[in-house]
Design an enzyme around this catalytic site. Structure first.
Site, PDB file in Angstrom:
ATOM      1  N   ASP A  13      96.669  78.850  46.147  1.00 14.30           N
ATOM      2  CA  ASP A  13      95.920  77.888  46.794  1.00 14.30           C
ATOM      3  C   ASP A  13      94.897  77.175  45.932  1.00 14.30           C
ATOM      4  OD1 ASP A  13      94.444  76.481  49.122  1.00 14.30           O
ATOM      5  OD2 ASP A  13      92.954  77.902  48.991  1.00 14.30           O
ATOM      6  N   SER A  14      94.078  76.175  46.466  1.00 10.60           N
ATOM      7  CA  SER A  14      93.013  75.582  45.346  1.00 10.60           C
ATOM      8  C   SER A  14      91.784  76.500  45.201  1.00 10.60           C
ATOM      9  CB  SER A  14      92.488  74.227  46.071  1.00 10.60           C
ATOM     10  OG  SER A  14      91.866  74.573  47.494  1.00 10.60           O
ATOM     11  N   TYR A  45      91.042  70.458  46.314  1.00 10.37           N
ATOM     12  CA  TYR A  45      92.093  69.564  46.117  1.00 10.37           C
ATOM     13  C   TYR A  45      91.946  68.492  46.964  1.00 10.37           C
ATOM     14  CZ  TYR A  45      95.112  73.000  43.559  1.00 10.37           C
ATOM     15  OH  TYR A  45      95.536  73.958  42.604  1.00 10.37           O
TER      16      TYR A  45
HETATM   17  N1  DGL Z   1      93.284  75.441  51.377  1.00  5.01           N
HETATM   18  C1  DGL Z   1      93.569  73.978  51.318  1.00  5.01           C
HETATM   19  C2  DGL Z   1      94.323  73.603  52.367  1.00  5.01           C
HETATM   20  O1  DGL Z   1      94.767  74.047  53.195  1.00  5.01           O
HETATM   21  C3  DGL Z   1      92.122  73.307  50.919  1.00  5.01           C
HETATM   22  C4  DGL Z   1      92.497  72.052  50.124  1.00  5.01           C
HETATM   23  C5  DGL Z   1      91.158  71.735  49.324  1.00  5.01           C
HETATM   24  O2  DGL Z   1      90.941  72.486  48.246  1.00  5.01           O
HETATM   25  O3  DGL Z   1      90.487  70.671  49.389  1.00  5.01           O
HETATM   26  O4  DGL Z   1      94.314  72.449  52.388  1.00  5.01           O
END
Ligand code: DGL
Length: 266
Positions: A13-14, A45
Site C-alpha cells: 500500500d502507499s 498516492y
Molecule cells: N490506501 C490507499 C487506497 O486504498 C490510499 C491511497 C493514498 O495514499 O492516497 O486508496
C-alpha cells in the site's frame, strides 16, 4: 527468502492502510508467510499521477517477488486503479487488487443513494468509471474525495479533533443527498470506522472490501499455488520506505502486535 511448503504473499500500500486488508488475509490464510510494504516515503498516492504510481508499484512488486512472494495483493484502491493492469501484463503470478465496493453497496441501499469516500486518484480513474457503469444501475452514486484522511491515519490520529472535522466535512454532503450506505473506498478508512460511526450515527451502512479481497486471495492460492502444507507459525515481515521508527510505532498500533519495520530503499 521463500520457505519450503509455506506460501508467501506480498502485500503493499502507499502506507499503513493496507494493514486493514492484511488483517483479513491473516484470518483467511493463517499459515501463510506475509511480507508487507508500506510505501511511506511516497504517501499519499491519491494526489500522484498514474505514471508515478505505476513506477512505485512496479519496484515494490519486484521487491516482493525477490522476497519470495508467490501472489501479490495491491492493498490500495488508488494503486489498483493506476497500476493493476500494468502489473498483470508484466508478471505471471496472481495479482489481486482492490476496488470500491460498488456492487455490494448497490445491493444494500434502501434509499437508492450510495456515497463513495475515496482518494481523488481513485475517483478520477477510468477503472472507477467502468465500475459505476457496470454496477450502479438505477442507484444514485455520490462521490467524495477525501484529501487529508490518509495522512491522519499515517500519523495514527484515528480520533483527533481534526480527523473528526474532516470526517464531518466529507460525509455531510453525502448524507444530505440521502445516502444510507457509504463505501470506504480506500484501505486507510477502515481504521477510521469507529470515528466515522460516531459522526454518521448507527443507521448508515459502512462497506469495505478487505474481507472479500482476502477470500478471493485464498481461492486463488488454493487453485493456482501448490497450497500451504503443514502448520507454520504465523509469520509477517514489514518494510517501510519512510521513517522506520515512525512506521513501526504506527504499524504496531494498527496491526495489534509489535512490528519492527525494516527500511526499504527502492
Ligand atoms: N490506501 C490507499 C487506497 O486504498 C490510499 C491511497 C493514498 O495514499 O492516497 O486508496
Amino acid at each position: 527468502m521463500q520457505q519450503a511448503n509455506c506460501t508467501t504473499i506480498g502485500v503493499f500500500d502507499s502506507g499503513v492502510g493496507g494493514l486493514s486488508v492484511l488483517q483479513h488475509i491473516r484470518r483467511q490464510l493463517p499459515n501463510a508467510r506475509l511480507v508487507y510494504v508500506a510505501d511511506s516515503g511516497h504517501v499519499p498516492y491519491g494526489d500522484k499521477s498514474p505514471e508515478y504510481i505505476i513506477q512505485r508499484s512496479q519496484v515494490i512488486t519486484q521487491f516482493l517477488i525477490e522476497q519470495g512472494a508467490q501472489a501479490i495483493v495491491i492493498a490500495c484502491n488508488t494503486a489498483t486503479a493506476a497500476a493493476a493492469a500494468t502489473l498483470r501484463s508484466r508478471y505471471q503470478l496472481p495479482i489481486i487488487g482492490m476496488e470500491p465496493a460498488v456492487k455490494p453497496a448497490v445491493a444494500a441501499t434502501k434509499s437508492g443513494v450510495v456515497g463513495v469516500l475515496a482518494t481523488v486518484g481513485t475517483l478520477a480513474s477510468a477503472r472507477f468509471a467502468a465500475l459505476l457503469e457496470k454496477y450502479a444501475g438505477n442507484v444514485e452514486i455520490v462521490t467524495q474525495g477525501c484529501p487529508g484522511l490518509v495522512e491522519q491515519v499515517e500519523k495514527g490520529e484515528l480520533h483527533s479533533t481534526f480527523t473528526r472535522e474532516l470526517l464531518q466535512r466529507y460525509t455531510t454532503p453525502l448524507l444530505e443527498k440521502g445516502a444510507d450506505t457509504l463505501i470506504l473506498g480506500c484501505t486507510h478508512y477502515p481504521f477510521l470506522e469507529q470515528a466515522l460511526r460516531e459522526v454518521v450515527g448507527e443507521n448508515i451502512a459502512l462497506i469495505d472490501t478487505g474481507a472479500a479481497v482476502a477470500r478471493e486471495l485464498k481461492r486463488r492460492v488454493n487453485n493456482e499455488l501448490s497450497g500451504i502444507a503443514g502448520m507454520h507459525l504465523a509469520q509477517a515481515a514489514f518494510y517501510s520506505s519512510g521513517e522506520v521508527e515512525v512506521a513501526s510505532r504506527i504499524m504496531s498500533a494498527l496491526w495489534g502486535e509489535p512490528v519492527e519495520a525494516a527500511f526499504l530503499q527502492v
